[in-house]
Each structure stands twice: as structure tokens, then as C-alpha cells.
Design a protein around this motif. Sequence first.
Motif, short mmCIF file in Angstrom:
data_model
loop_
_atom_site.label_atom_id
_atom_site.label_comp_id
_atom_site.label_asym_id
_atom_site.label_seq_id
_atom_site.Cartn_x
_atom_site.Cartn_y
_atom_site.Cartn_z
N GLY A 20 0.86 -1.77 0.01
CA GLY A 20 -0.28 0.04 0.71
C GLY A 20 0.97 1.04 0.62
N SER A 42 0.99 -7.98 -0.66
CA SER A 42 -0.47 -7.34 -0.40
C SER A 42 -1.12 -6.34 -0.14
CB SER A 42 -0.63 -8.17 1.28
OG SER A 42 -2.18 -8.36 1.66
N LEU A 43 -2.15 -6.20 -0.45
CA LEU A 43 -2.87 -4.86 -0.42
C LEU A 43 -4.52 -4.72 0.63
CD1 LEU A 43 -2.15 -3.51 -4.41
CD2 LEU A 43 -0.75 -2.79 -2.13
N ARG A 58 -2.35 -10.56 -3.74
CA ARG A 58 -3.27 -10.58 -2.46
C ARG A 58 -4.32 -9.36 -2.27
NH1 ARG A 58 -4.19 -9.82 1.97
NH2 ARG A 58 -6.03 -11.77 1.97
N GLY A 61 -8.43 -7.42 2.98
CA GLY A 61 -8.09 -7.79 4.74
C GLY A 61 -8.16 -9.73 5.07
N PHE A 62 -7.57 -9.67 5.61
CA PHE A 62 -7.08 -11.43 5.88
C PHE A 62 -8.28 -11.96 6.82
CE2 PHE A 62 -3.01 -9.56 5.37
CZ PHE A 62 -3.06 -10.01 4.20
N GLY A 64 -7.91 -9.81 10.10
CA GLY A 64 -7.75 -10.13 12.17
C GLY A 64 -6.70 -11.01 12.06
N THR A 84 3.44 -0.79 5.38
CA THR A 84 2.44 -0.73 5.06
C THR A 84 3.10 0.66 5.37
OG1 THR A 84 1.56 -0.69 7.04
CG2 THR A 84 0.71 -2.48 5.73
N HIS A 85 1.45 2.08 5.26
CA HIS A 85 2.23 3.12 5.67
C HIS A 85 2.33 3.83 6.65
CE1 HIS A 85 0.98 7.38 5.81
NE2 HIS A 85 1.01 7.85 4.77
N PHE A 87 1.08 5.29 9.29
CA PHE A 87 -0.33 5.28 9.90
C PHE A 87 -0.94 4.30 10.05
CE2 PHE A 87 1.56 9.86 9.68
CZ PHE A 87 1.04 9.97 11.20
N GLN A 148 -9.07 9.07 4.29
CA GLN A 148 -10.03 8.67 5.79
C GLN A 148 -9.53 9.44 6.93
OE1 GLN A 148 -8.51 4.69 7.37
NE2 GLN A 148 -7.16 4.10 5.40
P1 NAP Z 1 -4.60 0.06 8.79
O1 NAP Z 1 -5.93 0.95 9.77
O2 NAP Z 1 -3.63 -0.29 10.05
O3 NAP Z 1 -5.89 -1.23 8.96
C1 NAP Z 1 -7.35 -2.18 9.13
C2 NAP Z 1 -7.28 -3.44 8.40
O4 NAP Z 1 -6.94 -3.17 6.73
C3 NAP Z 1 -6.46 -4.14 8.66
O5 NAP Z 1 -7.00 -4.56 10.23
C4 NAP Z 1 -6.95 -5.58 7.99
O6 NAP Z 1 -7.67 -6.26 8.04
C5 NAP Z 1 -6.54 -4.25 6.54
N1 NAP Z 1 -5.06 -4.03 5.88
C6 NAP Z 1 -4.94 -2.35 6.00
N2 NAP Z 1 -3.07 -2.76 5.15
C7 NAP Z 1 -3.85 -4.01 4.94
C8 NAP Z 1 -2.79 -4.62 3.56
N3 NAP Z 1 -1.36 -4.23 3.16
N4 NAP Z 1 -2.89 -5.77 3.65
C9 NAP Z 1 -4.13 -7.40 3.51
N5 NAP Z 1 -5.26 -5.90 4.73
C10 NAP Z 1 -4.82 -5.16 4.97
O7 NAP Z 1 -4.37 0.25 7.50
P2 NAP Z 1 -4.99 2.08 6.76
O8 NAP Z 1 -4.56 3.07 7.73
O9 NAP Z 1 -7.03 1.43 6.09
O10 NAP Z 1 -4.31 1.65 5.04
C11 NAP Z 1 -5.08 1.11 4.39
C12 NAP Z 1 -3.98 0.54 3.96
O11 NAP Z 1 -3.52 1.81 2.81
C13 NAP Z 1 -2.35 0.09 4.14
O12 NAP Z 1 -1.75 -1.15 3.29
C14 NAP Z 1 -1.48 0.80 3.57
O13 NAP Z 1 -0.14 0.64 3.79
C15 NAP Z 1 -2.72 1.80 2.83
N6 NAP Z 1 -2.08 3.48 3.76
C16 NAP Z 1 -2.82 4.17 4.44
C17 NAP Z 1 -2.01 5.43 4.12
C18 NAP Z 1 -2.81 6.42 5.56
O14 NAP Z 1 -2.81 7.19 6.16
N7 NAP Z 1 -3.08 4.79 6.45
C19 NAP Z 1 -1.90 6.25 3.18
C20 NAP Z 1 -1.26 5.77 2.08
C21 NAP Z 1 -1.36 4.57 2.24
P3 NAP Z 1 -8.25 -7.30 9.10
O15 NAP Z 1 -8.08 -6.77 10.44
O16 NAP Z 1 -9.64 -7.92 7.68
O17 NAP Z 1 -6.85 -8.13 8.34
#
Ligand code: NAP
Length: 258
Positions: A20, A42-43, A58, A61-62, A64, A84-85, A87, A148
Motif C-alpha cells: 500500500g 498484500s493490499l 492478494r 483484509g485477512f 484480523g 505499510t504506511h 499511519f 480516512q
Molecule cells: P489499518 O487501519 O492499519 O488497517 C485496517 C485493516 O485493513 C486491517 O486490520 C486489515 O484488515 C486491512 N489491511 C490494512 N492493510 C492491509 C494490507 N496491506 N493487506 C491486507 N489487509 C490490510 O490500515 P489503513 O490505515 O486503513 O491503510 C490501509 C492500506 O492503505 C495499508 O495497506 C496502507 O499501507 C495504505 N495506506 C494507508 C495510509 C494511511 O494514511 N493510513 C496512507 C497511504 C496508504 P483485517 O484486519 O481484516 O486483516
Amino acid sequence: MPSNYSQPLNQPKNILILGGTIESRKLAEKLVDDPNFRVITSLAGRTNLILKIPGELRIGGFGGIQGLIEYLQRAQIDFLIDATHPFATQISHNAAIAAQGLGIPHLVLVRKPWQREREDNWLEVEKMEEAAKIAFNYGKVLLTIGRQQLEYFAENPKSPNKITWFLIRSIEAPNIQILNSQILLERPPFSLESEKELLIKHQIEAIVSKNSGGTETYHKILAARELRIPIIMVQRPVIAKVDQVETMDQAIAWLNDS
Ligand code: NAP
């Protein structure tokens, strides 16, 4: 194939990269031709605009920690790299627990935070909620926080009648509506010139940003510095103590040493 890649001695090792980010894509690009490794990225599947990622992919989400544990076992993952990011705290937390539980070597690859320079006017806060409270003191605010946590900007908590106008920049359209705002759909990188133009054109008085680090969006920091615009900067969440590196070369060295 680059000459520094050794010939495979055994079965390739399965690497799961939690992605991501640009770093995760670059790491996959770097490892995919190494016969010692089978690379799976994984994304989360948050965006429909997925850039091409080499190796296996792939998406979703998985389910949890337990779901991740089951996946790691089923896919016979030998190494887990959390790229991952900074944050994305939930998945990083889940990854740390799942990898520890299974005894799988686990590394966090996370880019350096931006450092505040003397000329910068940053208002540093720990949470987006605090950033929003400060943002409502300004007339025109650029939100560069992705899709978000926009809910904090939906209504001025103290004086609902005080109008702040938000320019919301994100890669894909937000799924909530913010009154008195304009959406700007754009994907980084952005040049310094275009960032300055944007800030001037919309007479932006303050910017809200996460301290994401990296080069792709750094020009907004430089533009704000030059134009003397304050940045309400959300600090990074604290990461649990795990093996952590900041560069791709360090990640590859870790893999080779593990
Ligand atoms: P998060 O709050 O840490 O994760 C929430 C849920 O999303 C996790 O519990 C998991 O679901 C699923 N998930 C997150 N990343 C995953 C991955 N790489 N592969 C499979 N499942 C994933 O994550 P988020 O802040 O929503 O960010 C989601 C994705 O966007 C990340 O991969 C991150 O690298 C990217 N991103 C985030 C940001 C940001 O500011 N947060 C900015 C740019 C990119 P399950 O519990 O069902 O496994």
C-alpha cells in the motif's frame, strides 16, 4: 537478472510484503527476480487504482489477527515484511502479533518522518481530532490526509456557524461529504511549482498533513515553507518495538541475514 543475485540453493523462501506504499512496490520490484524468493504483496484493497506490482498479489483484509495467522500458515510464509504506511497502525499491530505467535521473522520497513526545519511553521498534534479543532480557526484549509478521518472536519465542534472552507485532496473521491468543501482528485508526486500554484490559487491559509515522510508529497512542505503557510502536522503513532528499517537496502540486507 542483476549479477549480485545468488543462484537458489534450496526452495525459494516465501515473502509476504504488506503493501500500500511506494516502498512496498519498490521492494517487490527489487526482489521479484531473485530466484531465492517468491514474493507476494498484500493490499487492503482501499483503492481501485492499483499500480502495477510485480510478483504475486492478494487483495483484501485477512480477517484480523486470527485470519492473518491462518493465511501465513496456509501460504507457508517464511518472512513477513510490513511495508505499510506509517499511519496504518492496525495491520502493523496484527502483523507483529501474528508473526511473533508463529515465530516468523518480521521486519517493519517504514520511511523516515519529515523533519521540521527552522523556517517551518508546524503545529504538531498527536491526533487528527486535534488537527481538526485547530483547522477550524482558519478560513481556507488544504486537507492532504487522504480519505480516512475526514469525519473530524465535517462540523466545527465549537461554533457550527463558523465557516471554514476545505480543499480536500485525495487520490479517489472521499466517501463522506464535507459541507463547504471542494474535492481535488490527484495522485502524487507533485512538483514544487504546482504545489505553490495550488496554495496561491486557492488562498490557502493552513494545511493539514500527516507526517508521512518520503519524497512523493514533500513539495507541499517546501511550498508551505516558502509561502509561510502553517502546517497542522499530525505526528506518527508509536510503533511497537520490532525490527525496523528505513530503506529498501536495509530490508534486503535483513532478508539475506535472516
Ligand atoms: P489499518 O487501519 O492499519 O488497517 C485496517 C485493516 O485493513 C486491517 O486490520 C486489515 O484488515 C486491512 N489491511 C490494512 N492493510 C492491509 C494490507 N496491506 N493487506 C491486507 N489487509 C490490510 O490500515 P489503513 O490505515 O486503513 O491503510 C490501509 C492500506 O492503505 C495499508 O495497506 C496502507 O499501507 C495504505 N495506506 C494507508 C495510509 C494511511 O494514511 N493510513 C496512507 C497511504 C496508504 P483485517 O484486519 O481484516 O486483516
